[in-house]
Design a protein around this motif. Structure first.
Motif, PDB file in Angstrom:
ATOM      1  N   ASP A   1     -23.730 -20.942  -0.756  1.00 23.31           N
ATOM      2  CA  ASP A   1     -24.260 -19.960   0.181  1.00 23.31           C
ATOM      3  C   ASP A   1     -24.396 -20.535   1.591  1.00 23.31           C
ATOM      4  OD1 ASP A   1     -25.159 -17.354   0.645  1.00 23.31           O
ATOM      5  OD2 ASP A   1     -27.253 -17.967   0.526  1.00 23.31           O
ATOM      6  N   GLU A   2     -24.956 -21.740   1.712  1.00 23.81           N
ATOM      7  CA  GLU A   2     -25.103 -22.434   2.989  1.00 23.81           C
ATOM      8  C   GLU A   2     -24.847 -23.927   2.774  1.00 23.81           C
ATOM      9  OE1 GLU A   2     -28.311 -20.818   5.854  1.00 23.81           O
ATOM     10  OE2 GLU A   2     -29.216 -20.689   3.863  1.00 23.81           O
ATOM     11  N   ALA A   3     -24.472 -24.621   3.856  1.00 18.43           N
ATOM     12  CA  ALA A   3     -24.197 -26.050   3.742  1.00 18.43           C
ATOM     13  C   ALA A   3     -24.436 -26.738   5.074  1.00 18.43           C
ATOM     14  CB  ALA A   3     -22.755 -26.284   3.286  1.00 18.43           C
ATOM     15  N   ALA A   4     -24.794 -28.025   4.984  1.00 18.76           N
ATOM     16  CA  ALA A   4     -24.962 -28.854   6.178  1.00 18.76           C
ATOM     17  C   ALA A   4     -24.520 -30.269   5.849  1.00 18.76           C
ATOM     18  CB  ALA A   4     -26.415 -28.849   6.640  1.00 18.76           C
ATOM     19  N   ALA A   5     -23.690 -30.847   6.717  1.00 16.05           N
ATOM     20  CA  ALA A   5     -23.213 -32.218   6.536  1.00 16.05           C
ATOM     21  C   ALA A   5     -23.820 -33.113   7.611  1.00 16.05           C
ATOM     22  CB  ALA A   5     -21.691 -32.271   6.605  1.00 16.05           C
ATOM     23  N   VAL A   6     -24.293 -34.276   7.198  1.00 17.42           N
ATOM     24  CA  VAL A   6     -24.855 -35.243   8.146  1.00 17.42           C
ATOM     25  C   VAL A   6     -24.386 -36.640   7.746  1.00 17.42           C
ATOM     26  CG1 VAL A   6     -26.903 -33.890   8.700  1.00 17.42           C
ATOM     27  CG2 VAL A   6     -26.977 -35.495   6.778  1.00 17.42           C
ATOM     28  N   GLY A   7     -24.460 -37.560   8.702  1.00 18.68           N
ATOM     29  CA  GLY A   7     -24.156 -38.954   8.416  1.00 18.68           C
ATOM     30  C   GLY A   7     -25.437 -39.742   8.205  1.00 18.68           C
TER      31      GLY A   7
ATOM     32  N   VAL B   1     -21.408 -35.899  15.080  1.00 20.31           N
ATOM     33  CA  VAL B   1     -20.189 -36.422  14.481  1.00 20.31           C
ATOM     34  C   VAL B   1     -20.532 -37.653  13.647  1.00 20.31           C
ATOM     35  CG1 VAL B   1     -19.540 -37.968  16.371  1.00 20.31           C
ATOM     36  CG2 VAL B   1     -17.765 -36.916  14.968  1.00 20.31           C
ATOM     37  N   ILE B   2     -19.899 -37.795  12.496  1.00 19.13           N
ATOM     38  CA  ILE B   2     -20.184 -38.893  11.570  1.00 19.13           C
ATOM     39  C   ILE B   2     -19.188 -40.015  11.842  1.00 19.13           C
ATOM     40  CG2 ILE B   2     -20.347 -39.544   9.132  1.00 19.13           C
ATOM     41  CD1 ILE B   2     -20.810 -36.447   8.614  1.00 19.13           C
ATOM     42  N   LYS B   3     -19.686 -41.167  12.231  1.00 17.57           N
ATOM     43  CA  LYS B   3     -18.838 -42.305  12.589  1.00 17.57           C
ATOM     44  C   LYS B   3     -18.785 -43.267  11.405  1.00 17.57           C
ATOM     45  CE  LYS B   3     -20.383 -41.813  17.391  1.00 17.57           C
ATOM     46  NZ  LYS B   3     -21.412 -40.784  17.119  1.00 17.57           N
ATOM     47  N   SER B   4     -17.645 -43.303  10.746  1.00 15.06           N
ATOM     48  CA  SER B   4     -17.500 -44.087   9.519  1.00 15.06           C
ATOM     49  C   SER B   4     -16.281 -45.002   9.626  1.00 15.06           C
ATOM     50  CB  SER B   4     -17.337 -43.151   8.314  1.00 15.06           C
ATOM     51  OG  SER B   4     -17.295 -43.877   7.107  1.00 15.06           O
ATOM     52  N   GLY B   5     -16.523 -46.313   9.562  1.00 13.74           N
ATOM     53  CA  GLY B   5     -15.427 -47.282   9.614  1.00 13.74           C
ATOM     54  C   GLY B   5     -14.603 -47.184  10.873  1.00 13.74           C
ATOM     55  N   GLY B   6     -15.233 -46.829  11.989  1.00 16.07           N
ATOM     56  CA  GLY B   6     -14.517 -46.715  13.255  1.00 16.07           C
ATOM     57  C   GLY B   6     -13.805 -45.393  13.445  1.00 16.07           C
ATOM     58  N   GLU B   7     -13.886 -44.490  12.459  1.00 15.49           N
ATOM     59  CA  GLU B   7     -13.251 -43.175  12.556  1.00 15.49           C
ATOM     60  C   GLU B   7     -14.317 -42.086  12.636  1.00 15.49           C
ATOM     61  OE1 GLU B   7     -10.088 -42.702  12.842  1.00 15.49           O
ATOM     62  OE2 GLU B   7      -9.333 -44.710  12.363  1.00 15.49           O
ATOM     63  N   TRP B   8     -13.935 -40.951  13.238  1.00 17.11           N
ATOM     64  CA  TRP B   8     -14.841 -39.815  13.324  1.00 17.11           C
ATOM     65  C   TRP B   8     -14.580 -38.843  12.175  1.00 17.11           C
ATOM     66  CZ3 TRP B   8     -15.187 -37.869  19.099  1.00 17.11           C
ATOM     67  CH2 TRP B   8     -15.843 -38.854  19.860  1.00 17.11           C
ATOM     68  N   ILE B   9     -15.674 -38.383  11.547  1.00 14.66           N
ATOM     69  CA  ILE B   9     -15.600 -37.343  10.523  1.00 14.66           C
ATOM     70  C   ILE B   9     -16.348 -36.130  11.063  1.00 14.66           C
ATOM     71  CG2 ILE B   9     -16.190 -36.672   8.161  1.00 14.66           C
ATOM     72  CD1 ILE B   9     -16.213 -39.655   7.436  1.00 14.66           C
ATOM     73  N   SER B  10     -15.714 -34.986  11.060  1.00 11.25           N
ATOM     74  CA  SER B  10     -16.332 -33.765  11.571  1.00 11.25           C
ATOM     75  C   SER B  10     -17.292 -33.173  10.542  1.00 11.25           C
ATOM     76  CB  SER B  10     -15.263 -32.727  11.923  1.00 11.25           C
ATOM     77  OG  SER B  10     -15.853 -31.471  12.158  1.00 11.25           O
ATOM     78  N   SER B  11     -18.565 -33.097  10.910  1.00 17.69           N
ATOM     79  CA  SER B  11     -19.540 -32.478  10.009  1.00 17.69           C
ATOM     80  C   SER B  11     -19.229 -30.991   9.832  1.00 17.69           C
ATOM     81  CB  SER B  11     -20.956 -32.666  10.547  1.00 17.69           C
ATOM     82  OG  SER B  11     -21.139 -31.988  11.768  1.00 17.69           O
ATOM     83  N   LEU B  12     -18.717 -30.358  10.895  1.00 13.51           N
ATOM     84  CA  LEU B  12     -18.390 -28.932  10.809  1.00 13.51           C
ATOM     85  C   LEU B  12     -17.250 -28.676   9.829  1.00 13.51           C
ATOM     86  CD1 LEU B  12     -18.603 -27.843  14.565  1.00 13.51           C
ATOM     87  CD2 LEU B  12     -20.388 -27.827  12.820  1.00 13.51           C
ATOM     88  N   GLU B  13     -16.280 -29.583   9.813  1.00 10.06           N
ATOM     89  CA  GLU B  13     -15.158 -29.418   8.881  1.00 10.06           C
ATOM     90  C   GLU B  13     -15.637 -29.560   7.438  1.00 10.06           C
ATOM     91  OE1 GLU B  13     -10.571 -31.008   8.198  1.00 10.06           O
ATOM     92  OE2 GLU B  13     -11.982 -32.231   9.348  1.00 10.06           O
TER      93      GLU B  13
END
Length: 555
Positions: A467-473, A443-455
């Protein structure tokens, strides 16, 4: 306060929940049913039952005894299915060795498990020779080959088929305590050494019964997994017992097809030739098969696929449905044997339009029988099932590993508070469907809030070029972390789509309220491929390193 126990007459049979009892039904009603190993071998269940006795006698002859740990390094085959049953049924322990780990990790797991006997397919002989000097407990090697004329390497005691041919088929598989250990294998962690998990006969039997009940009783029309199905796993048999489905298929007397090494064209040809109706796989495999040219030439409309191991994206789900495939998610992990939930449609959902069905099919699902699954906050308080409250998924069930092998500290951490902690974050909606929004560590923790990498990944996968994607913090001085998305473009779009265009795709959805503006990624990086673990999951650890090294190179 204890209740009153039942009276048991001295002659009554206690019927322990052990694997040999799963065979009663197929022994009587499926003796002529087939088990197929690619283009190599076909045998009936009757022959399979004989071979179980031969294998047990062969193992006994080379020194296997109750409690012996026997490792298997093979592709998905009839041999592996025989090991799934014969080894635990004789009181020994089956160690399914993950052949996709690095050589030093394979050596570690064999030593840590204390394997005494090791079955090795000819493809892995060079690997074993390379690590042989580091193997401390193995005293006997057995050679596996699809070609009976292949010479047996000198350090091997014998060859599998030859040993079975010279062994009697009669073996009196004993009764013993149902809590006797049956299997073990190692997690594919992206950090640290692999961790050993283990399961008893009782756990495997209960998991088998619950998966069979959940697959059929919870699916509209009852068509989950039945005697007229043709089953082919596309999840390696070394990985969590191929999700336990070989035990279910054998108990039900279903025709089984084992493909050997996974090659897209071979898998698709087997689906067509053998009439495969049910499989399970990770999204990477399904994506690979649907993108193979042969998939357009064969009829996949009778194929049902349970996808797990990683999130099923809406885009991939929709593509599979468009091909006539009945696809849905499932959820579990190495520590849970593995099945906990299935994203099956309720009867009233069958008539829904495709978009609404996709939303349900890509959720993590509803718990199968005997699974008590909750969402908890960091203090361990259970959260409401309102579709909004997000917390860690914790679970109780009779088939969860009771700890990590030889690791008391990690075992207590896993079971803190008497609930198994999955490390996954999600919510449960009012209908009871679980939706995983991320791994705690991803989970990406930004400014005290959680951002879902899956979303973030699911959103960009809706773009026609992706075709493919990956999100990271990645670290950020002001916000703590900020999201970056790595994208693999479809071949026909390479060089034709810009970072700005994909950022604008996110921005358009932010304007519609699909995603908060502050959760939009700061950057999108185009890559040729994404690192994956040995079982096809995105390797977020390597992906973060890849992003950080790219940023460092630009500074």
């Amino acid at each position: 306060m204890a209740g009153k126990k039942i009276y048991k007459t001295p002659s009554a049979y206690d019927y322990p929940l052990i694997l040999k009892h799963l065979l009663h039904t197929p022994e009587r009603f499926a003796r002529d049913q087939e088990i197929v190993y690619g283009e190599v071998k076909r045998l009936t269940y009757a022959e399979f039952f004989e071979r179980l006795g031969r294998l047990a006698n062969a193992l006994k002859h080379i020194g296997a005894r109750p409690g012996s740990v026997i490792g298997v390094m093979d592709w998905d085959s009839h041999r592996y299915l025989e090991c799934f049953f014969a080894i635990p049924m004789m009181g020994a322990i089956l160690h399914t060795v993950n052949v996709r780990l690095a050589p030093e990790q394979i050596a570690y797991t064999i030593n840590h498990a204390e394997d005494e006997i090791l079955f090795v397919h000819r493809d892995f002989v060079p690997l074993i020779k390379a690590i042989r000097s580091r193997l401390k407990t193995v005293r006997t090697f057995v050679f596996l080959s699809d070609d009976p004329d292949t010479s047996v390497p000198g350090e091997f005691t014998g060859e599998y088929e030859g040993m079975l041919e010279t062994s009697p088929s009669e073996y009196d598989f004993p009764d013993f305590d149902e809590n006797t250990q049956a299997t073990m294998f190692y997690t594919t962690a992206t950090t640290g050494l692999p961790k050993g998990v283990y399961f008893s006969h009782r756990q495997l039997v209960l998991h088998t019964l619950a998966v069979a009940a959940g697959s059929n009783g919870m699916k509209p029309g009852g068509k989950g997994l039945a005697a007229d199905d043709v089953y082919m796993p596309i999840t390696p048999m070394f990985h969590v017992h191929a999700w336990g489905l070989p035990y279910v298929a054998t108990m039900l007397g279903i025709k089984q097809v084992y493909p050997g090494r996974y090659e897209p064209e071979k898998l698709l040809k087997l689906i067509e030739k053998e009439g495969v109706t049910f499989s399970h796989c990770v999204p990477t495999i399904l994506h690979m098969l649907l993108n193979h040219p042969l998939s357009r030439k064969i009829n996949l409309s009778k194929w049902r696929v349970n996808v797990g191991g990683a999130p099923l994206s809406e885009a991939l789900c929709r593509e599979a449905l468009d091909r006539g495939i009945d696809v849905y998610s499932g959820y579990g992990m190495s520590e849970t044997c593995p099945v906990l939930t299935l994203a099956l449609l309720r009867p009233d959902m069958v008539s829904w339009d495709k978009d609404l069905q996709v939303e349900v099919r890509t959720k993590t699902g509803i718990p199968i029988p005997l699974v008590d699954l909750r969402i908890a906050d960091p203090e361990g308080r259970f959260l409401p099932h309102d579709g909004k409250s997000v917390g860690e998924i914790v679970v109780r069930s009779p088939w969860l590993t009771q700890g990590y092998f030889k690791d008391k500290e990690k075992s207590e951490e896993l079971w803190s508070g008497g609930w198994l902690h999955t490390g996954d974050v999600g919510y449960i909606d009012r209908r009871g469907y679980l939706k995983i929004t991320d791994r705690i560590k991803d989970v990406i923790k930004s400014g005290g809030e959680w951002i879902s990498s899956l979303e973030l990944e699911n959103i960009i996968l809706k773009h026609e070029a992706v075709d493919e994607a990956a999100a990271v913090g990645i670290p950020d001085e002001k916000w703590g972390e900020r999201p970056v998305v790595l994208v693999v473009l479809k071949q026909e779009y390479v060089g034709k789509v810009s970072e700005d265009e994909l950022i604008a795709f996110y921005r358009n959805l932010a304007h519609k309220g699909t995603i908060p503006k502050w959760a939009m990624p700061d950057r999108i990086l185009f890559v040729n491929s994404l690192p994956k673990t040995s079982v096809g999951k995105l390797d977020k650890k390597l992906i973060r390193k890849q992003v950080l090294s790219t940023n460092a190179a630009k500074e």
